[in-house]
Scaffold this active site. Structure first.
Site, PDB file in Angstrom:
ATOM      1  N   GLY A 263      -1.108 -33.311  32.798  1.00  0.00           N
ATOM      2  CA  GLY A 263      -0.881 -32.184  31.901  1.00  0.00           C
ATOM      3  C   GLY A 263      -2.094 -31.539  31.285  1.00  0.00           C
ATOM      4  O   GLY A 263      -1.981 -30.467  30.674  1.00  0.00           O
ATOM      5  N   PRO A 306      -3.112 -36.879  36.475  1.00  0.00           N
ATOM      6  CA  PRO A 306      -3.524 -35.487  36.435  1.00  0.00           C
ATOM      7  C   PRO A 306      -3.476 -34.837  37.819  1.00  0.00           C
ATOM      8  O   PRO A 306      -3.743 -35.489  38.822  1.00  0.00           O
ATOM      9  CB  PRO A 306      -4.975 -35.579  35.942  1.00  0.00           C
ATOM     10  N   ARG A 345       1.190 -17.786  41.652  1.00  0.00           N
ATOM     11  CA  ARG A 345       1.202 -18.048  40.209  1.00  0.00           C
ATOM     12  C   ARG A 345       1.240 -16.772  39.362  1.00  0.00           C
ATOM     13  O   ARG A 345       1.974 -16.733  38.373  1.00  0.00           O
ATOM     14  CB  ARG A 345       0.043 -18.960  39.802  1.00  0.00           C
ATOM     15  N   TYR A 349       4.337 -16.863  37.065  1.00  0.00           N
ATOM     16  CA  TYR A 349       4.107 -17.243  35.656  1.00  0.00           C
ATOM     17  C   TYR A 349       3.265 -16.226  34.885  1.00  0.00           C
ATOM     18  O   TYR A 349       2.818 -16.523  33.780  1.00  0.00           O
ATOM     19  CB  TYR A 349       3.341 -18.575  35.572  1.00  0.00           C
ATOM     20  N   CYS A 376       4.979  -6.878  50.488  1.00  0.00           N
ATOM     21  CA  CYS A 376       5.888  -5.775  50.221  1.00  0.00           C
ATOM     22  C   CYS A 376       6.703  -6.087  48.968  1.00  0.00           C
ATOM     23  O   CYS A 376       7.887  -6.422  49.054  1.00  0.00           O
ATOM     24  CB  CYS A 376       6.788  -5.606  51.426  1.00  0.00           C
ATOM     25  N   GLU A 377       6.043  -6.031  47.839  1.00  0.00           N
ATOM     26  CA  GLU A 377       6.661  -6.420  46.566  1.00  0.00           C
ATOM     27  C   GLU A 377       5.783  -5.808  45.477  1.00  0.00           C
ATOM     28  O   GLU A 377       4.588  -6.125  45.404  1.00  0.00           O
ATOM     29  CB  GLU A 377       6.626  -7.964  46.486  1.00  0.00           C
TER      30      GLU A 377
HETATM   31  N1  LLP Z   1       3.158 -35.955  36.852  1.00  0.00           N
HETATM   32  C1  LLP Z   1       4.362 -35.356  36.923  1.00  0.00           C
HETATM   33  C2  LLP Z   1       5.573 -36.179  36.885  1.00  0.00           C
HETATM   34  C3  LLP Z   1       4.441 -33.970  37.017  1.00  0.00           C
HETATM   35  O1  LLP Z   1       5.633 -33.381  37.071  1.00  0.00           O
HETATM   36  C4  LLP Z   1       3.251 -33.186  37.059  1.00  0.00           C
HETATM   37  C5  LLP Z   1       3.311 -31.750  37.195  1.00  0.00           C
HETATM   38  C6  LLP Z   1       2.019 -33.859  37.005  1.00  0.00           C
HETATM   39  C7  LLP Z   1       2.011 -35.255  36.897  1.00  0.00           C
HETATM   40  C8  LLP Z   1       0.699 -33.141  37.062  1.00  0.00           C
HETATM   41  O2  LLP Z   1       0.532 -32.263  36.004  1.00  0.00           O
HETATM   42  P1  LLP Z   1      -0.867 -31.479  35.820  1.00  0.00           P
HETATM   43  O3  LLP Z   1      -1.926 -32.486  35.481  1.00  0.00           O
HETATM   44  O4  LLP Z   1      -1.156 -30.799  37.124  1.00  0.00           O
HETATM   45  O5  LLP Z   1      -0.589 -30.526  34.726  1.00  0.00           O
HETATM   46  N2  LLP Z   1       3.497 -25.089  39.321  1.00  0.00           N
HETATM   47  C9  LLP Z   1       3.044 -25.090  37.942  1.00  0.00           C
HETATM   48  C10 LLP Z   1       2.742 -26.483  37.474  1.00  0.00           C
HETATM   49  C11 LLP Z   1       3.895 -27.429  37.622  1.00  0.00           C
HETATM   50  C12 LLP Z   1       3.558 -28.834  37.223  1.00  0.00           C
HETATM   51  C13 LLP Z   1       4.623 -29.752  37.665  1.00  0.00           C
HETATM   52  N3  LLP Z   1       4.401 -31.110  37.339  1.00  0.00           N
HETATM   53  C14 LLP Z   1       1.833 -24.194  37.816  1.00  0.00           C
HETATM   54  O6  LLP Z   1       1.395 -23.640  38.829  1.00  0.00           O
HETATM   55  O7  LLP Z   1       1.315 -23.991  36.726  1.00  0.00           O
END
Ligand code: LLP
Length: 455
Positions: A263, A306, A345, A349, A376-377
């Site tokens: 996260g 991470p 993204r 988002y 095409c969007e």
């Molecule tokens: N562990 C679990 C159970 C998760 O669901 C995730 C991310 C992570 C670890 C890794 O999180 P990070 O360190 O990358 O924040 N597609 C979205 C992000 C979705 C994250 C999903 N889960 C984006 O492009 O911002």
């Protein structure tokens, strides 16, 4: 948040998530941007565009920062896992393995990529809120830790693991009641989340697992969100998790691992100011250590997962500039040869990025333009209101911070082939993913006989 327009990559060599560009970025004597000792314009020439570029030194620096900070601040054993949903490939799996990281997979595809990439199976965890029998079986056979997400997982495992054989190694995921957005978070008893056991169900799930021979529960898991800039939510999370650890051990489970999820946020644009990897690890380490001391619990092995902060800032995407449309008094669209299929993204988002022209990153800014993709969007826009020097057809644009959740979330919308990916290091570039060709996209198409006859 506005897109950044200046080339000011930042220079936190120890915590790459704090710079939008790779840590090896430099400008050569001709004023051309280089990464990993390679001229970006030469990479575009050699491999074509769009091109994903990954800087090996940046990924390794991020891995080292997680590992060394865990060793520095956490007195017990620890393991950082790479959340491979951020960017999954054989090359990245083997790079992570070479740095001693484990890996989090969420599908059969990610799991075989990790195993074939050389990640030791006992350092892989399998997540998922709807795992197939095939995924569970593959994980079980390989000795991968399975993260139990719900009752369905328990039910299926009791069917899948042959009676009398080695029990499956499990972790249990629960929702900790901490809801996190980038700039705010709340604590609630219950979360509207499809993942993990609700806090109310935790005790009964733990009791049920105690009675099942085919399972050995040795870990607990929670994850509160992604692209988080505050440290407080993760500090709170450690307290909630240590409470759960106490309960699970009281009920007789030999819990060794506490997996705090991922996260940590990254810098996409100049205004972003995420904490360093070291500060984040310090908070989770101290949180677990202090809560365990208070409850007189043996320290568990501390795991974290991470994704983004390990790979995002190592990556950039190169595009060639093409057409231009000026709408006087409204905006100027400059289109590139990729877009939402290689980076979904912004349209998904409204994410912002930083970008520059690779052969004159430091030239004075002359105009404000909007970088549009070729799909095409109407919403296929990569960067809004980007200030750049005048650009011409054929100029190469680098968009930074694309190493996470770009390739892995990419698509073939409009039957656009996926870009190639290269890894750069010390002046050398190597292909890690070949460029897809339009004909490749036909390989799974089938024309039923009756349609051939009609045609
Ligand atoms: N562990 C679990 C159970 C998760 O669901 C995730 C991310 C992570 C670890 C890794 O999180 P990070 O360190 O990358 O924040 N597609 C979205 C992000 C979705 C994250 C999903 N889960 C984006 O492009 O911002």
């Amino acid at each position: 948040m506005a897109n950044s327009n200046q080339y000011e990559p930042g220079r936190d060599l120890l915590s790459p998530n704090r710079n939008f560009a790779p840590i090896t970025s430099e400008i050569d004597e001709q004023g051309i941007l280089m990464v990993g000792g390679c001229k970006l314009s030469c990479l575009a020439e050699r491999y074509g565009t769009p091109l994903y570029v990954l800087d090996e030194a940046t990924i390794r620096a991020a891995c080292k920062s997680y590992k060394e900070s865990l060793e520095k601040y956490y007195p017990g054993r620890s393991l950082a896992l790479y959340a491979s949903k951020a960017n999954s490939s054989l090359a990245i799996s083997s790079l992570m393995a070479s740095e001693g990281l484990g890996l989090d997979a969420v599908s059969e595809g990610e799991l075989i990529t990790a195993l074939k990439g050389g990640v030791p199976s006992n350092q892989i965890v399998l997540h998922g809120n709807n795992k197939s029998d095939q995924e569970l079986l593959l994980a079980y056979k390989n000795g991968v830790k399975i993260v139990i997400d719900n009752q369905h997982d328990i039910d299926r495992l009791t069917q899948i693991v042959p009676s009398g054989s080695r029990p499956a190694e499990l972790m249990l995921r629960f929702t900790p009641g901490i809801e996190c957005h980038t700039h705010e978070y709340i604590r609630t008893g219950h979360l509207d989340s499809k993942f993990g056991f609700d806090p109310d169900q935790l005790e009964s799930a733990l009791k049920q697992l105690k009675k099942i021979d085919c399972a050995r529960l040795s870990g607990l898991h929670a994850h509160i969100g992604s692209q988080i800039f505050e440290l407080e939510p993760h500090k709170d999370l450690t307290g909630v998790m240590v409470d759960a650890l106490a309960l699970a051990r009281q009920l007789g489970h030999p819990i060794e691992d506490l997996n705090i999820g991922g996260g940590l946020g990254i810098r996409y644009v100049e205004a972003d100011d995420p904490p360093s990897i070291e500060d984040w690890v310090k908070v989770i380490s101290n949180g677990v250590k202090e809560a365990c001391e208070l409850k007189k619990l043996d320290l568990p092995r501390l795991m974290c997962e991470p994704g983004r902060s390990l790979v995002a800032n190592a990556g950039l995407t190169l595009y060639k500039i093409g057409s231009r449309k000026n709408i006087p008094g409204v905006r100027t669209y400059v289109s590139v040869d990729g877009g939402m299929s290689d980076n979904p993204r912004p349209i998904t988002y409204q994410s912002c990025y930083s970008a520059c022209l690779v052969d004159r990153p430091l030239d004075p800014v002359k105009e404000k333009i909007t970088i549009a993709g070729k799909h095409c969007e109407s919403g296929d826009v990569l960067l809004k209101d980007l200030s750049l020097p005048y650009s011409r057809r054929g100029d190469v644009l680098a968009v930074f911070g694309t190493g996470a959740y770009n390739s892995s979330m990419g698509s073939n919308y409009n039957r656009i082939p996926r870009p190639a990916a290269v890894i750069v290091n010390n002046g050398q570039s190597d292909l890690v993913q070949r460029r897809e060709q339009p004909e490749d996209l036909l390989q799974y198409d089938v024309i039923p006989d009756h349609l051939i006859e009609l045609g």
